[in-house]
Structure formats: C-alpha cells, structure tokens
Design an enzyme around this catalytic site. Structure first.
Site, PDB file in Angstrom:
ATOM      1  N   CYS A   1       0.811  -1.218   0.000  1.00  0.00           N
ATOM      2  CA  CYS A   1       0.000   0.000   0.000  1.00  0.00           C
ATOM      3  C   CYS A   1       0.842   1.264   0.000  1.00  0.00           C
ATOM      4  O   CYS A   1       0.397   2.313  -0.463  1.00  0.00           O
ATOM      5  CB  CYS A   1      -0.934  -0.001   1.209  1.00  0.00           C
ATOM      6  SG  CYS A   1      -1.989  -1.469   1.298  1.00  0.00           S
TER       7      CYS A   1
ATOM      8  N   HIS B   1      -4.034   6.786   1.127  1.00  0.00           N
ATOM      9  CA  HIS B   1      -4.243   5.451   0.566  1.00  0.00           C
ATOM     10  C   HIS B   1      -5.653   5.003   0.912  1.00  0.00           C
ATOM     11  O   HIS B   1      -6.111   5.154   2.045  1.00  0.00           O
ATOM     12  CB  HIS B   1      -3.216   4.475   1.148  1.00  0.00           C
ATOM     13  CG  HIS B   1      -3.598   3.040   0.967  1.00  0.00           C
ATOM     14  ND1 HIS B   1      -3.863   2.490  -0.275  1.00  0.00           N
ATOM     15  CD2 HIS B   1      -3.783   2.039   1.876  1.00  0.00           C
ATOM     16  CE1 HIS B   1      -4.187   1.219  -0.122  1.00  0.00           C
ATOM     17  NE2 HIS B   1      -4.149   0.926   1.166  1.00  0.00           N
TER      18      HIS B   1
ATOM     19  N   ASN C   1      -9.980  -1.236  -2.223  1.00  0.00           N
ATOM     20  CA  ASN C   1      -8.558  -1.023  -1.932  1.00  0.00           C
ATOM     21  C   ASN C   1      -7.746  -1.588  -3.090  1.00  0.00           C
ATOM     22  O   ASN C   1      -7.682  -2.800  -3.284  1.00  0.00           O
ATOM     23  CB  ASN C   1      -8.209  -1.726  -0.622  1.00  0.00           C
ATOM     24  CG  ASN C   1      -6.753  -1.553  -0.216  1.00  0.00           C
ATOM     25  OD1 ASN C   1      -5.913  -1.167  -1.012  1.00  0.00           O
ATOM     26  ND2 ASN C   1      -6.457  -1.866   1.028  1.00  0.00           N
TER      27      ASN C   1
END
EC number: 2.3.1.180
Length: 333
Positions: A114, A260, A290
């Site tokens: 991430c 993020h 995500n």
C-alpha cells in the site's frame, strides 16, 4: 538542484464493476455489512481473457503522457510499484517497458504494498535531484481479484480489494514547486499481520511446487484487520505531521489530502483528527475498493480531473499497509 514535479496523471480500471450485492450471492455478506465496515460500494475486477497488469499500466501511462504533453520516448526510467505482478519474475517494470515499445531504459520494481507508490515517488525524486534522469514514469498497479478467496472463509478480505492502475510522469524542474519531501518508514515485526505467504522461497522444495500442495491457504491474503486498523490510524497521523513539520507547514495549510484508500473508516478518523473539511480530503474507495499501490495515483488522477488539484495547491499523500510500511509525501503542485 532540480526539483521533481508531477506533470501528468493517468489511471485505468477494468470495465467489470462488481457490486456488494453481487458478492452477497457468492458469500455470506451484504451491502450493508460491507459499507458499514469499509465504505466500499463496488470495485473493479479484470477480465483474465484480455486484461494484464502490464497492458492496464500502458493505458494509464498513455493518459498521463497525454496530459503531460509527452511521448513514450520521453520516458528515461520506469518505477513500477506492485505486489501482484503478472509474473513471479521478472517484474512488471520490464513488461511495461515492452508494452510502451521502449528499449534499454532502466526499470525498477517496488514491492511495498500500500505504501509502494510513495516509495516509488521518493526514488524518482532522488534520481531527479541527483541529476540522473529528467523524466521518470512512476506507476502503481494491482490485480487482486484473481487471488481473492470469494467464499465465506475469505469474506473479510474478499470484499475489500479491487484492480486498477495509476500512473504519474515526474519531471525535473527549476521551479520552486514539486515534491517538497517524502518520508518512509517500516516495522517488520508486524509482517505477518497482513501478508500472502506463498509462493515464498524459504520452503522445502516440495512445498514450493503447488502441484504437490494440498493446503493452498498460504496463497490467500491473510489480514489481522484489528491490528492493521490500530496501527494505521496512529502511523497515518504521525507521518502526515512529519511531512508538515519538515516543511514548516500546519495542517490548516493542506489544500488536499489524498490518503491510501484502505478503509473509509480510517480516512474519516484521520480527517477528524486533522480537523479537515470534506473538500480537503479525497476518497474514492467507495467506487474501487482497496487497490493497494494503485490507490493513491488513481485518486490523484481523478482529483485532478475534477479540478480538486490546482496549481500551487499543497497536496499531502499518505499511506499505510503490509510490512508494516507507511509513508507520506508533501507536494507543492
């Protein structure tokens, strides 16, 4: 010394939209359950018959180059952040180089999950400040869907992730704007709280060969959601404040925070902690889920399209994820 400035943003997401209602026909879940816990309404899944990470990255790159008024041949170096490459090796940097019809330029792969895009942006910043390159392509991209366990057993992670690619063109400039600083951190003590164990190399030979494996759970995403959330809300806040302090800014000076896209609850908690209004935080997790290393560049590209990123704005990027790793970047646009 030159500054590193993002001059082009692009993104690409697969055509197939997968709603929460569709997932609820495949596992014991519901739209209400998913939205309450993650904020996600839908995500994109690839078509394995036509989509690859490399060709999606080429489409995102095309958009970024057009917006920067550049051609493929202007790229001098490629940095590709992903934990879901098309092959176990080689990395996707060289595959994207091939898609773009380029020869001999360097290609570097970053595997920081991430936080990968910000790590990649930091590398590009240093290369440009050192005078090594003038134009660098930094890409974050993932294909998560083909590894998800879309059953009741895997629902805690299967509802979260999606596919997509974001691309940025980073160029040398003499202007007093661009990437002001980047801040990178990691804590390997928590590596197994969010990871995919296999295909790992530290195994007996018979365990590295899937045809000999009966238990394939090691190939699935394992996430301790509570541990990730607990650490994320602390580290996000810390690393944003670190970037602000390093450049003598206050939280009130932020024009747009692009975190993020891990979980809308985390973003909302962070927004409240920093006391930022809705128009100063950009979220698109509700549409894409995500997308790991792709989430920040996709969000930046969309925010720019929506005119939420303007010249001389102070943009803050922040990420937290597997490793654990976390990072931030402060940019004068």
């Amino acid at each position: 010394m030159k500054n590193a400035r993002i001059t082009g943003l692009g993104h690409y997401v697969p055509e197939r939209i997968v709603t929460n209602d569709e997932l609820s026909t495949l596992m014991d879940t519901s739209d209400e359950w998913i939205v309450e816990r993650t904020g996600i309404k839908e995500r994109r899944f690839i078509d394995p018959q036509k989509d690859t990470l490399a060709n999606m990255a080429a489409k995102a790159t095309k958009m970024a180059l057009e917006r920067a008024n550049l051609q493929n041949e202007d790229i001098e170096f490629i940095i590709f952040a992903t934990i879901t490459p098309d092959y176990f090796f080689p990395g996707n940097g060289v595959l994207l180089q091939r898609e773009l019809g380029l020869e001999s330029i360097g290609a570097l792969d970053v595997r920081n999950a991430c936080s990968g895009f910000i790590y990649g942006l930091s590398i590009a910043e240093q290369y440009i400040k050192a005078g090594t390159y003038k134009t660098i392509l930094v890409v974050g991209g993932e294909i998560q869907s083909t590894a998800l366990d879309i059953t009741d057993r895997g629902r805690s992670t299967a509802v979260i992730f999606g596919d997509g690619v974001g691309a940025t063109v980073v160029r040398a400039t003499d202007e007093k704007r661009g990437v002001l600083s980047t801040h990178l951190h990691a804590d390997g003590r928590f590596a197994e709280e969010l990871y995919v164990k296999d295909p790992g190399s530290s195994r007996p030979r018979e365990e590295r060969q899937p045809e000999q494996i009966l238990d394939t759970t090691g190939f699935k995403v394992h996430m301790n959601g509570n541990a990730v959330f607990k650490h994320a809300v602390v580290r996000f806040h810390e690393v944003i404040n670190e970037a602000l302090a390093a450049n003598h800014y206050k939280k009130e000076d932020i024009d747009l925070l692009v975190p993020h896209q891990a979980n809308l609850r985390i973003s909302k908690y962070l927004q409240e902690k920093l006391q930022l209004p809705d128009d100063k935080v950009y979220n698109n997790i509700m549409r894409y889920g995500n997308t790991t290393a792709a989430s920040i560049p996709i969000a930046m590209s969309e925010a720019w399209e929506e005119k939420k990123i303007k010249d001389n704005d102070l943009i803050c990027l922040a990420a937290f994820g597997s490793g654990f790793t976390w990072a931030s970047a402060l940019i004068k646009w």
